[in-house]
Structure formats: structure tokens, C-alpha cells
Design a protein around this motif. Structure first.
Motif, short mmCIF file in Angstrom:
data_model
loop_
_atom_site.label_atom_id
_atom_site.label_comp_id
_atom_site.label_asym_id
_atom_site.label_seq_id
_atom_site.Cartn_x
_atom_site.Cartn_y
_atom_site.Cartn_z
N LEU A 267 0.83 -1.20 0.00
CA LEU A 267 0.00 0.00 0.00
C LEU A 267 0.87 1.25 0.00
CD1 LEU A 267 -2.87 -0.85 2.50
CD2 LEU A 267 -3.18 -0.08 0.15
N GLY A 268 1.83 1.30 0.91
CA GLY A 268 2.70 2.47 1.03
C GLY A 268 3.45 2.78 -0.25
N GLN A 269 3.86 1.75 -0.96
CA GLN A 269 4.59 1.95 -2.21
C GLN A 269 3.69 2.44 -3.34
OE1 GLN A 269 6.23 -2.01 -2.54
NE2 GLN A 269 8.15 -1.40 -1.55
N SER A 270 2.39 2.19 -3.23
CA SER A 270 1.50 2.51 -4.35
C SER A 270 0.59 3.72 -4.10
CB SER A 270 0.65 1.29 -4.70
OG SER A 270 -0.19 0.95 -3.62
N LEU A 271 0.55 4.22 -2.87
CA LEU A 271 -0.33 5.35 -2.57
C LEU A 271 0.21 6.66 -3.11
CD1 LEU A 271 -1.22 4.41 1.11
CD2 LEU A 271 -2.72 4.24 -0.88
N ASN A 272 -0.72 7.58 -3.33
CA ASN A 272 -0.37 8.91 -3.84
C ASN A 272 -0.76 9.98 -2.83
OD1 ASN A 272 0.48 8.02 -6.51
ND2 ASN A 272 -1.68 7.54 -6.83
N ALA A 273 -0.16 11.14 -2.96
CA ALA A 273 -0.50 12.26 -2.08
C ALA A 273 -2.00 12.50 -2.13
CB ALA A 273 0.26 13.51 -2.51
N GLY A 274 -2.60 12.66 -0.98
CA GLY A 274 -4.03 12.89 -0.88
C GLY A 274 -4.84 11.64 -0.61
N ASN A 275 -4.21 10.45 -0.68
CA ASN A 275 -4.94 9.22 -0.37
C ASN A 275 -5.26 9.16 1.12
OD1 ASN A 275 -3.14 7.20 -2.76
ND2 ASN A 275 -5.19 8.02 -2.96
N VAL A 276 -6.49 8.73 1.41
CA VAL A 276 -6.95 8.57 2.78
C VAL A 276 -7.32 7.11 2.98
CG1 VAL A 276 -8.66 9.27 4.50
CG2 VAL A 276 -7.85 10.93 2.81
N ILE A 277 -6.79 6.52 4.06
CA ILE A 277 -7.07 5.13 4.40
C ILE A 277 -7.86 5.13 5.69
CG2 ILE A 277 -6.08 2.84 4.78
CD1 ILE A 277 -5.23 4.25 2.11
N LEU A 278 -9.10 4.66 5.64
CA LEU A 278 -9.95 4.58 6.83
C LEU A 278 -9.91 3.15 7.33
CD1 LEU A 278 -13.01 6.77 5.75
CD2 LEU A 278 -10.86 7.46 6.84
N LEU A 279 -9.33 2.95 8.51
CA LEU A 279 -9.10 1.62 9.07
C LEU A 279 -10.13 1.31 10.16
CD1 LEU A 279 -5.42 2.46 9.29
CD2 LEU A 279 -6.16 0.40 8.10
N GLU A 280 -10.72 0.13 10.05
CA GLU A 280 -11.67 -0.34 11.06
C GLU A 280 -11.31 -1.77 11.44
OE1 GLU A 280 -15.76 0.17 9.98
OE2 GLU A 280 -15.38 2.09 9.03
N GLY A 281 -11.66 -2.15 12.65
CA GLY A 281 -11.41 -3.51 13.12
C GLY A 281 -11.28 -3.52 14.62
N ASP A 282 -11.46 -4.70 15.20
CA ASP A 282 -11.37 -4.85 16.65
C ASP A 282 -9.96 -4.56 17.15
OD1 ASP A 282 -14.04 -5.60 16.86
OD2 ASP A 282 -13.57 -7.73 16.55
N LEU A 283 -9.84 -4.38 18.46
CA LEU A 283 -8.53 -4.24 19.09
C LEU A 283 -7.67 -5.43 18.71
CD1 LEU A 283 -9.37 -3.03 22.71
CD2 LEU A 283 -8.01 -1.80 21.01
N GLY A 284 -6.44 -5.18 18.30
CA GLY A 284 -5.52 -6.25 17.97
C GLY A 284 -5.72 -6.87 16.61
N ALA A 285 -6.59 -6.30 15.79
CA ALA A 285 -6.86 -6.88 14.47
C ALA A 285 -5.75 -6.59 13.45
CB ALA A 285 -8.19 -6.38 13.92
N GLY A 286 -4.86 -5.64 13.76
CA GLY A 286 -3.74 -5.38 12.86
C GLY A 286 -3.71 -4.01 12.23
#
Length: 153
Positions: A18-37
Motif C-alpha cells: 500500500l505504502g509503495q503505491s499510494l499517492n499524495a491525498g490518499n486517505v485510508i480509513l481503518l476499522e477492526g477490533d482491538l488487535g486486528a492489525g
């Protein structure tokens, strides 16, 4: 798109891609339980962006800014906040590049956002069987690179 992750190494590897392919302005919204990664994935994203600082969850600081990589990474954690508190932070300044250099915005506990950017990647991490994890990536008005869509971990 769903990807099964065998362990934390696989989660980090996805983050690197992901980090290698993202561009300026990309937003990553992360969801998941505690400890999910979620934080492990962001650590991989930072590595993919060339950031060498240790990446820690900003649970108590709310926002960590890393500016020495290919692009800045703004890592936010909304775990301890209510929606009305989140609204007061004016987080759109990060994904609009108003007061900061436009970079990558990764938001843990994004379900607490009372509003979302116009375009973003939704990343939901869940537990599977025997310590495996599953990640579901959904694009909302933004492109997912071919490296990610063809990824097999």
C-alpha cells in the motif's frame, strides 16, 4: 476485495505494498477490533513510504506526523474519542492539505468519523480462524493499484 492474511508479517507486507503505491491525498480509513492489525498495517505503509521512524499507535496523542518519507504520513487514532469530539478536530485539513503538506492520511477507528472525505480506501481488518486475519479493502472514488488487486499473501 478480500485478502486473507496468515500472520502479522503478511499484514505488514500488505501495508508495504500500500505504502509503495499510494499517492499524495490518499486517505485510508481503518476499522477492526482491538488487535486486528490496524497499527501493523500502518507500520507497513510507513515502511513502503520509506519512513524509518518507529510507528506507534497515536491512541493518546491522537495524531502522529511522519514527514521524512516519499510522502508525509499522518497517522490518526480516534479510539478514545466520541463523534462530536472528532468533528471538532477539523481533520479535513489533513486530506485537503490546507495547513499541512498533502500526504497519506491513515485513520484508525474510522467508524468514529462523523464525516468522510470525498475519496478514500476503506480497510476493515477482522479475525479469522487460528490467528489468521482477513482484510477487506473497498475503494470509494479512488483507484486501487494493480499491485494490491493482484496481491496474494
Amino acid at each position: 476485495m478480500r485478502i486473507f492474511l496468515a500472520d502479522t508479517t503478511a499484514t505488514r507486507k500488505l501495508g508495504i505494498t500500500l505504502g509503495q503505491s499510494l499517492n499524495a491525498g490518499n486517505v485510508i480509513l481503518l476499522e477492526g477490533d482491538l488487535g486486528a492489525g490496524k497499527t501493523t498495517l500502518v507500520q507497513g505503509m510507513a515502511e513502503g513510504l520509506g519512513i524509518t521512524d518507529p510507528i506507534v499507535s497515536p491512541t493518546f496523542t491522537l495524531i502522529n506526523e511522519y514527514t521524512q518519507g516519499r510522502l508525509p504520513l499522518y497517522h490518526l487514532d480516534l479510539y478514545r474519542l466520541e463523534s462530536n469530539e472528532v468533528a471538532a478536530l477539523n481533520l479535513e485539513t489533513y486530506w485537503e492539505g490546507v495547513e499541512v503538506t498533502l500526504g497519506i492520511v491513515a485513520i484508525e477507528w474510522a467508524e468514529r468519523l462523523p464525516y468522510k472525505p470525498d475519496s478514500y480506501l476503506s480497510v476493515r481488518l477482522t479475525y479469522g480462524d487460528e490467528n489468521t486475519r482477513q482484510v477487506e479493502i473497498t475503494s470509494h472514488n479512488c483507484a486501487i493499484s494493480e499491485e494490491i488487486t493482484t496481491m496474494r499473501i
